[in-house]
Each structure stands twice: as structure tokens, then as C-alpha cells.
Enzyme design. Structure first.
Site, mmCIF file in Angstrom:
data_model
loop_
_atom_site.group_PDB
_atom_site.id
_atom_site.type_symbol
_atom_site.label_atom_id
_atom_site.label_comp_id
_atom_site.label_asym_id
_atom_site.label_seq_id
_atom_site.Cartn_x
_atom_site.Cartn_y
_atom_site.Cartn_z
ATOM 1 N N GLY A 1 39.171 -3.972 -22.895
ATOM 2 C CA GLY A 1 38.907 -3.737 -21.404
ATOM 3 C C GLY A 1 38.801 -5.386 -20.923
ATOM 4 N N CYS A 2 38.893 -6.313 -21.831
ATOM 5 C CA CYS A 2 38.847 -7.940 -21.591
ATOM 6 C C CYS A 2 40.054 -8.286 -20.726
ATOM 7 C CB CYS A 2 38.790 -8.651 -22.828
ATOM 8 S SG CYS A 2 38.581 -10.280 -22.649
ATOM 9 N N PRO A 3 39.683 -9.260 -19.839
ATOM 10 C CA PRO A 3 40.723 -9.521 -19.136
ATOM 11 C C PRO A 3 42.126 -10.275 -19.671
ATOM 12 C CG PRO A 3 38.731 -10.186 -17.933
ATOM 13 C CD PRO A 3 38.316 -9.579 -19.031
ATOM 14 N N ALA B 1 42.926 -9.565 -22.602
ATOM 15 C CA ALA B 1 43.468 -8.496 -23.636
ATOM 16 C C ALA B 1 45.119 -8.369 -23.551
ATOM 17 C CB ALA B 1 42.894 -7.117 -23.230
#
Length: 209
Positions: free
Chosen positions: A78-80, A82
Site C-alpha cells: 500500500g505504499c506510494p 510500491a
């Protein structure tokens, strides 16, 4: 045969007694230090001396990757960062692996709670969305007292603790960290270092033939 010294030792002065006690303490401290050093070398001398857990909960000895270059990464779906990171990591894995290089991914939920899923969900998403084929391990902690020992070795070796997702450590064939990168550094900045290490591995193998 009688004991060589059946009587208690008598010291000529209090100073002599203190000196003997002090020397005994130094000797014991030295022995403990030597034993501790031996233990650390046996258990944590390099990254490949550790065991971790795969996405199915099975123990994996990292020694299976000894002799290769490994890029160790804490990932988060869910990391920007990713998409860009997963795609560049897969490209590096495809280009240089699997004989001499591999990416080793460790999901972690400690940064922004951006990896809340189960191991199965994490692996399925990475494969479906980004075509990931490199090893994905069980979700771990990399900060604090519960940090995964293998990751603690990486941090201790570099004195650099990850500050966010997709922090990368390049490990050489002997299990020592040679370089690290932050999540905002591109694959182009990583590729030359990986290529150089892979060339060294190939040349060494040719010399051993």
C-alpha cells in the site's frame, strides 16, 4: 597424595589480596569476551548465517543464497512507492538473476501501516499486479526489540536503519553488506552496483574452473 597446598593462602597485605581479586576479575571478563565473540561469529557473522520464514510459515536458511549477490528489501503493497519499486526490482531480478543475483523481499507493516494484509494476500498481489517472481518472505518487523535478527544484522552492519518502505541493502556472496539505497533512488542508480558485483561473481567462478 596430599594436596599441594592444603592450607588457605595468606596474603602479606590487604593490597596483595585486592590485586589477586582484581586480576581474577580481569581474567574472567576476558574469557567471557572471547566466548561471546565466538558465539557472535558462529551465529551472526554474515547475513547468510541466519534463518527466516517464508510466506507459508516454513523455515528458510539464508545460506541457500550464499555465493550470490542479494538485494534485500522491506516491501509494502500500500505504499506510494510500491509500483515503481516492485517493477524495477523485478526488472533487476530478471536481468541479473537467478544464477548470480536475487531480490529478497520482506513485507513490513511498520511504516504507515501500508502492509496490513496476510502473507498470502501480499504475495498474490505482488505477482498479479507486478509480475513478481523473486522470493517473498513472511511479514516481519525491522525496527525495535522485535526486529528480525537477519534484518538487525543489515542495520548493524551499515549503521543505517530504514526510515520507510523499500529501503534496499546489497549483500555480497559472502553475506556482507556493500551498499544501501533509499526508496526514492531509482533502479538506474542500483543497476551499476549490481552489475559490477555479478561480474565479479562470474569471473571468480571462471577462475575456479
Amino acid at each position: 597424595m596430599e594436596p599441594l597446598n592444603p592450607y588457605p593462602v595468606k596474603f602479606s597485605s590487604p593490597k596483595a589480596k585486592v590485586s589477586v581479586v582484581f586480576l581474577s576479575m580481569l581474567l574472567c571478563t576476558g574469557i567471557l569476551c572471547v566466548l561471546q565473540l565466538g558465539f557472535l561469529r558462529a551465529k551472526g557473522g554474515d547475513f547468510y548465517s541466519y534463518e527466516v520464514t517464508d510466506a507459508k510459515g516454513r523455515a528458510v536458511a539464508l545460506s541457500k543464497y550464499r555465493g550470490k549477490a542479494s538485494l534485500v528489501v522491506n516491501v509494502a503493497s500500500g505504499c506510494p512507492h510500491a509500483e515503481a519499486n516492485y517493477r524495477s526490482l523485478q526488472e533487476l531480478h530478471r536481468e541479473f538473476g537467478p544464477s548470480h543475483f536475487t531480490v529478497l523481499a520482506f513485507p513490513c507493516n511498520q511504516f504507515g501501516e501500508s502492509e496490513p494484509g496476510t502473507n498470502q494476500e501480499i504475495g498474490a498481489l505482488a505477482k498479479r499486479n507486478y509480475g513478481v517472481t523473486f522470493p517473498m518472505f513472511s511479514k516481519i518487523k525491522i525496527l525495535g526489540s522485535e526486529a528480525e535478527p537477519a534484518y538487525r544484522f543489515l542495520v548493524d552492519s551499515t549503521k543505517k536503519e530504514p526510515r520507510w518502505n523499500f529501503w534496499k541493502y546489497l549483500v555480497d556472496p559472502q553475506g556482507q553488506v556493500v551498499k544501501y539505497w533509499r526508496p526514492d533512488e531509482t533502479a538506474e542508480s542500483i543497476r551499476p552496483e549490481v552489475a559490477s558485483l555479478v561480474r565479479q561473481i562470474i569471473m571468480k567462478k571462471k577462475e575456479e574452473l
